[in-house]
Design a protein around this motif. Structure first.
Motif, PDB file in Angstrom:
ATOM      1  N   ILE A  98       0.844  -1.188   0.000  1.00  0.00           N
ATOM      2  CA  ILE A  98       0.000   0.000   0.000  1.00  0.00           C
ATOM      3  C   ILE A  98       0.880   1.239   0.000  1.00  0.00           C
ATOM      4  CG2 ILE A  98      -1.721   1.292   1.327  1.00  0.00           C
ATOM      5  CD1 ILE A  98      -2.670  -1.450   2.409  1.00  0.00           C
ATOM      6  N   GLY A  99       0.656   2.129  -0.959  1.00  0.00           N
ATOM      7  CA  GLY A  99       1.459   3.342  -1.059  1.00  0.00           C
ATOM      8  C   GLY A  99       1.093   4.356   0.022  1.00  0.00           C
ATOM      9  N   HIS A 100       2.103   5.148   0.423  1.00  0.00           N
ATOM     10  CA  HIS A 100       1.902   6.137   1.476  1.00  0.00           C
ATOM     11  C   HIS A 100       2.552   7.473   1.118  1.00  0.00           C
ATOM     12  CE1 HIS A 100       1.330   2.338   3.664  1.00  0.00           C
ATOM     13  NE2 HIS A 100       0.660   3.025   4.567  1.00  0.00           N
ATOM     14  N   ASN A 101       1.957   8.526   1.604  1.00  0.00           N
ATOM     15  CA  ASN A 101       2.594   9.835   1.553  1.00  0.00           C
ATOM     16  C   ASN A 101       3.681   9.878   2.615  1.00  0.00           C
ATOM     17  OD1 ASN A 101       2.887  12.710   2.679  1.00  0.00           O
ATOM     18  ND2 ASN A 101       1.842  13.076   0.733  1.00  0.00           N
ATOM     19  N   GLY A 102       4.907  10.168   2.206  1.00  0.00           N
ATOM     20  CA  GLY A 102       6.021  10.109   3.141  1.00  0.00           C
ATOM     21  C   GLY A 102       5.938  11.135   4.249  1.00  0.00           C
ATOM     22  N   ALA A 103       5.335  12.309   3.980  1.00  0.00           N
ATOM     23  CA  ALA A 103       5.266  13.368   4.977  1.00  0.00           C
ATOM     24  C   ALA A 103       4.193  13.096   6.023  1.00  0.00           C
ATOM     25  CB  ALA A 103       5.012  14.705   4.292  1.00  0.00           C
ATOM     26  N   SER A 104       3.011  12.683   5.561  1.00  0.00           N
ATOM     27  CA  SER A 104       1.894  12.488   6.490  1.00  0.00           C
ATOM     28  C   SER A 104       1.789  11.064   7.015  1.00  0.00           C
ATOM     29  CB  SER A 104       0.581  12.844   5.796  1.00  0.00           C
ATOM     30  OG  SER A 104       0.279  11.908   4.765  1.00  0.00           O
ATOM     31  N   GLY A 105       2.361  10.107   6.282  1.00  0.00           N
ATOM     32  CA  GLY A 105       2.226   8.714   6.651  1.00  0.00           C
ATOM     33  C   GLY A 105       0.899   8.105   6.238  1.00  0.00           C
ATOM     34  N   GLN A 106       0.049   8.879   5.569  1.00  0.00           N
ATOM     35  CA  GLN A 106      -1.267   8.399   5.177  1.00  0.00           C
ATOM     36  C   GLN A 106      -1.202   7.555   3.908  1.00  0.00           C
ATOM     37  OE1 GLN A 106      -4.144   8.973   7.094  1.00  0.00           O
ATOM     38  NE2 GLN A 106      -2.519   9.656   8.486  1.00  0.00           N
ATOM     39  N   ALA A 107      -2.058   6.523   3.846  1.00  0.00           N
ATOM     40  CA  ALA A 107      -2.165   5.709   2.636  1.00  0.00           C
ATOM     41  C   ALA A 107      -2.745   6.554   1.505  1.00  0.00           C
ATOM     42  CB  ALA A 107      -3.041   4.494   2.891  1.00  0.00           C
ATOM     43  N   VAL A 108      -2.277   6.309   0.281  1.00  0.00           N
ATOM     44  CA  VAL A 108      -2.723   7.072  -0.888  1.00  0.00           C
ATOM     45  C   VAL A 108      -3.057   6.099  -2.024  1.00  0.00           C
ATOM     46  CG1 VAL A 108      -1.384   9.125  -0.287  1.00  0.00           C
ATOM     47  CG2 VAL A 108      -0.345   7.353  -1.712  1.00  0.00           C
ATOM     48  N   PRO A 109      -3.865   6.546  -3.003  1.00  0.00           N
ATOM     49  CA  PRO A 109      -4.233   5.672  -4.115  1.00  0.00           C
ATOM     50  C   PRO A 109      -3.050   5.367  -5.031  1.00  0.00           C
ATOM     51  CG  PRO A 109      -5.783   7.516  -3.900  1.00  0.00           C
ATOM     52  CD  PRO A 109      -4.599   7.826  -3.036  1.00  0.00           C
ATOM     53  N   ASN A 110      -3.190   4.283  -5.782  1.00  0.00           N
ATOM     54  CA  ASN A 110      -2.219   3.981  -6.829  1.00  0.00           C
ATOM     55  C   ASN A 110      -2.403   4.932  -8.000  1.00  0.00           C
ATOM     56  OD1 ASN A 110      -2.864   0.791  -5.758  1.00  0.00           O
ATOM     57  ND2 ASN A 110      -0.762   1.511  -5.850  1.00  0.00           N
ATOM     58  N   TRP A 111      -1.349   5.071  -8.809  1.00  0.00           N
ATOM     59  CA  TRP A 111      -1.405   5.911 -10.003  1.00  0.00           C
ATOM     60  C   TRP A 111      -1.602   5.043 -11.240  1.00  0.00           C
ATOM     61  CZ3 TRP A 111       2.547  10.533 -10.128  1.00  0.00           C
ATOM     62  CH2 TRP A 111       2.207  11.457  -9.121  1.00  0.00           C
ATOM     63  N   ASP A 112      -2.360   5.578 -12.193  1.00  0.00           N
ATOM     64  CA  ASP A 112      -2.617   4.910 -13.466  1.00  0.00           C
ATOM     65  C   ASP A 112      -2.172   5.803 -14.614  1.00  0.00           C
ATOM     66  OD1 ASP A 112      -4.131   2.542 -12.396  1.00  0.00           O
ATOM     67  OD2 ASP A 112      -5.462   4.137 -11.686  1.00  0.00           O
TER      68      ASP A 112
END
Length: 373
Positions: free
Chosen positions: A241-255
């Protein structure tokens, strides 16, 4: 993998933090000693925030053999398991596969590097020119087409998956309206648009979609069965699961429905190791093609770095490292190798935080050890 007006997010780190110890002219640097697994684990752990649901998988190739080291998590609760088979977005390392397809097609005589891009697009498409010079396939592959990092008519209102809604008509519309600001081939300008356009042109030439084209020409011959644009249900179950490095929050995949050649591939470290070995090999499937892609062809705007077909080569005081990296909204990737030492590394990380210092250090341990967070 994006650029907005007044704000650039280049995937290539302009400052690599890789200043090596002073080597006197003519002095032969001491041989590199690979860091012990315990040190590597400590280094990777130091880059993770307490309680983080993210992690790293590292694959190392050395003359002594191969190692896969996993640290951290692939998602909340450690699910899925994090290991060499975990799937990540490999981001702009995709560009090296697009370049390999180009090199393979050149080897077959299907295209030439100096072919103008216009030859492969519909005749109705109007491409930018400057001072009588047309954009060639080589210009696209060496990041010197003078095209911007991204097309400015991409909808950046939702940066969670910015490429998803971009279409071929929008691409052609942008190309027809964009005035080049510098001479083609004169300067290095990292362009996701340029590499996406290169992949699109090769698709049109062969009549195959990007994924099918890469599988036929590169992945199949190298036995890479765990690299894809569209994942199977079994692969999705293994995806970090991808995450924003600054917030630590999970983020969607890119297409990347149109600009796939810039960053659409997903893969595992075990599959990356097959690719790394193939790029280090002197013989075997695609060895000649892959070596031709690594060959430096033009300068860049980064000290001591040149570019081949996608691949960059950094000539440092202790080693010459061939490399590429990448970043999407929730992932960061690095691949690099020292051909002379027979050493290489691939790192996949499920946050978008930078990892280049770690990659260069593991390829050449004579560089200063990277700091933690």
């Amino acid at each position: 993998m994006r650029k907005t007006r007044g704000r650039t997010r280049m995937l290539l780190a302009a400052v690599l933090g890789s200043v090596a110890a002073l080597i006197l002219p003519g002095q032969v640097p001491p041989p590199a000693v690979a860091p012990a697994e315990e040190e590597i684990r400590s280094l990777l752990q130091s880059r993770l925030a307490p309680g983080s649901d993210a992690g790293f998988v590292v694959g190392l190739v050395t003359p002594a053999g191969e190692r896969v080291i996993a640290v951290g998590k692939a998602g909340p609760g450690g699910v899925p398991a994090l290991d060499g088979d975990t799937i990540f977005e490999i981001c702009s390392i995709t560009k090296t596969f697009t370049a390999a397809v180009l090199g393979e097609m050149v080897e077959r005589g299907e295209v030439a590097l100096d072919d103008p891009l216009a030859r492969f697009l519909p005749s109705s498409v109007r491409l930018p020119e400057r001072n009588g010079r047309k954009i060639t396939l080589l210009d696209l592959a060496t990041q010197s087409s003078s095209l911007p990092p991204i097309p400015f008519n991409m909808n950046l209102g939702d940066m969670s998956n910015p490429n998803a809604a971009y279409t071929v008509p929008l691409l052609y519309e942008f190309l027809a309206s964009y005035p080049l600001t510098m001479d083609i081939g004169s300067q290095f300008l990292y362009s996701n648009l340029g590499f996406g356009l290169l992949g699109h042109a090769l698709e049109l030439k062969t009549g195959l979609g990007y994924e099918a084209l890469v599988r036929q020409r590169i992945l199949g011959p190298l036995g890479m069965d765990d690299t894809a644009v569209s994942l199977s249900p079994a692969q999705r179950a293994r995806q970090a699961i991808g995450h924003n490095g600054a917030s630590g929050q999970a983020v969607p995949n890119w297409d990347f429905p149109v600009l796939a050649g810039a960053g659409a591939l997903r893969s595992s470290v075990n599959d990356r190791l097959k690719y790394l070995r193939a790029n280090l090999a002197a013989s075997g499937p695609l060895a000649k093609v892959l070596r031709s892609c690594q060959e430096p062809r033009r300068p860049t705007n980064m000290p001591d770095n040149t570019i081949g077909l996608a691949w960059l080569t950094e000539k440092g005081p202790t080693a010459e490292v061939v490399w590429h990296n990448g970043q999407t909204g929730g992932y960061h990737s690095f691949i690099g190798f020292d051909r002379q030492a027979g050493r290489g590394v691939v790192i996949l990380h499920n946050t978008n935080s930078a990892i280049e210092e770690i990659g260069f250090y593991l390829v050449d341990p004579r560089r200063p050890r990277p700091a933690g967070r």
